[in-house]
Design a protein around this motif. Sequence first.
Motif, PDB file in Angstrom:
ATOM      1  N   GLU A  27       0.841  -1.199   0.000  1.00 28.92           N
ATOM      2  CA  GLU A  27       0.000   0.000   0.000  1.00 28.92           C
ATOM      3  C   GLU A  27       0.876   1.250   0.000  1.00 28.92           C
ATOM      4  OE1 GLU A  27      -1.223   1.700   3.334  1.00 28.92           O
ATOM      5  OE2 GLU A  27      -2.872   2.814   2.399  1.00 28.92           O
ATOM      6  N   ARG A  28       1.877   1.266   0.882  1.00 27.01           N
ATOM      7  CA  ARG A  28       2.788   2.419   1.011  1.00 27.01           C
ATOM      8  C   ARG A  28       3.528   2.670  -0.314  1.00 27.01           C
ATOM      9  NH1 ARG A  28       3.114   6.683   4.416  1.00 27.01           N
ATOM     10  NH2 ARG A  28       4.992   7.762   3.819  1.00 27.01           N
ATOM     11  N   CYS A 205      -6.826  -5.172  -2.023  1.00 30.88           N
ATOM     12  CA  CYS A 205      -7.724  -4.031  -1.822  1.00 30.88           C
ATOM     13  C   CYS A 205      -7.377  -3.328  -0.516  1.00 30.88           C
ATOM     14  CB  CYS A 205      -9.163  -4.521  -1.794  1.00 30.88           C
ATOM     15  SG  CYS A 205     -10.313  -3.172  -1.559  1.00 30.88           S
ATOM     16  N   PHE A 206      -7.289  -1.990  -0.591  1.00 31.42           N
ATOM     17  CA  PHE A 206      -7.027  -1.166   0.594  1.00 31.42           C
ATOM     18  C   PHE A 206      -8.221  -0.239   0.760  1.00 31.42           C
ATOM     19  CE2 PHE A 206      -3.105  -2.157  -1.644  1.00 31.42           C
ATOM     20  CZ  PHE A 206      -2.458  -2.906  -0.677  1.00 31.42           C
ATOM     21  N   GLU A 209     -12.541   3.970   3.859  1.00 34.37           N
ATOM     22  CA  GLU A 209     -13.842   4.352   4.401  1.00 34.37           C
ATOM     23  C   GLU A 209     -14.895   3.384   3.883  1.00 34.37           C
ATOM     24  OE1 GLU A 209     -14.915   8.473   4.302  1.00 34.37           O
ATOM     25  OE2 GLU A 209     -12.813   9.048   4.217  1.00 34.37           O
ATOM     26  N   PRO A 210     -15.935   3.038   4.636  1.00 35.28           N
ATOM     27  CA  PRO A 210     -16.273   3.570   5.965  1.00 35.28           C
ATOM     28  C   PRO A 210     -15.311   3.118   7.064  1.00 35.28           C
ATOM     29  CG  PRO A 210     -17.833   1.857   5.321  1.00 35.28           C
ATOM     30  CD  PRO A 210     -16.919   2.061   4.150  1.00 35.28           C
ATOM     31  N   GLU A 211     -14.609   1.959   6.871  1.00 32.97           N
ATOM     32  CA  GLU A 211     -13.607   1.588   7.874  1.00 32.97           C
ATOM     33  C   GLU A 211     -12.337   1.145   7.162  1.00 32.97           C
ATOM     34  OE1 GLU A 211     -15.276  -2.891   8.245  1.00 32.97           O
ATOM     35  OE2 GLU A 211     -16.352  -1.027   7.947  1.00 32.97           O
ATOM     36  N   SER A 212     -11.217   1.206   7.870  1.00 35.74           N
ATOM     37  CA  SER A 212      -9.931   0.820   7.314  1.00 35.74           C
ATOM     38  C   SER A 212      -9.792  -0.698   7.273  1.00 35.74           C
ATOM     39  CB  SER A 212      -8.831   1.392   8.210  1.00 35.74           C
ATOM     40  OG  SER A 212      -8.109   2.345   7.510  1.00 35.74           O
ATOM     41  N   LYS A 213      -9.383  -1.211   6.107  1.00 31.59           N
ATOM     42  CA  LYS A 213      -9.285  -2.661   5.962  1.00 31.59           C
ATOM     43  C   LYS A 213      -8.385  -2.958   4.779  1.00 31.59           C
ATOM     44  CE  LYS A 213     -12.390  -6.262   4.589  1.00 31.59           C
ATOM     45  NZ  LYS A 213     -13.689  -6.468   3.988  1.00 31.59           N
TER      46      LYS A 213
END
Length: 219
Positions: A27-28, A205-206, A209-213
Amino acid sequence: MSIQSAAANHHPSQENSKAVAMLPDLERTSWEQLRAAAEQKDDQPEASGFKTMTVATCTSRGADARMVVLRRVDIDHKYVWFYSDARAEKVLQLEAFPQASLLFWDSNRHVQLRLTVETRLHTDDYVADDHWEKLGVAGRKAYLSEQKPGTEQPHPYPGVPDHLVNNLPSIEESEAGRKNFAVIECRVLAMEYLQLSRQGHTRACFQYEPESKMSWLAP
Ligand SMILES: Cc1cc2nc3c(=O)[nH]c(=O)nc-3n(C[C@H](O)[C@H](O)[C@H](O)COP(=O)(O)O)c2cc1C
């Protein structure tokens, strides 16, 4: 081994926790590649594919899509920005339907990024002023069209006054474009990563919203 190929080589017998631990790195790295592309100057030879993207929008008649240039990236807050003529169709579409999808393809790394975003338009405010101040005269030239983008013309129309076809405007002249300048701020709700490889594709998948996952996906 690169993050991408490490993920592609992931074997079913590997511990699941190892694969999950790699997700934050992936992701980074993806965000850093986006930021590097946004900061890249037009005259740099090794252009990243992430410098341009396809923006897909919703309209009352269906879907629409076009290329734009990635202008700014905020990794910490998960925002990206692009510019448009404020009179353009895409701006009217985003006013009515703020949701959009941003699609990137880097042919060197074989990576596609798909960003699900919520947009916010900036025209007559300090955000647009800030981006406009940092835009050079070559960039500002795109906003000097006397004709509304997309309107029918009796002959080929270059989108700038005749005397500027082969010239750059002066700073003073370029200010006429400010009223036509729109900044489109995109709050990233989710980013999907896909790397193509003969050994097996890598998809993740990163979600923000609505929540971090974050999770791996079957390609
Ligand atoms: C490589 C490339 C980069 C482009 N960059 C932009 C851009 O940054 N902003 C923009 O408004 N249009 C850009 N365009 C033009 C758009 O793709 C599109 O043709 C135009 O903005 C009209 O789109 P609309 O009618 O959906 O508003 C670019 C086109 C290409 C091919």
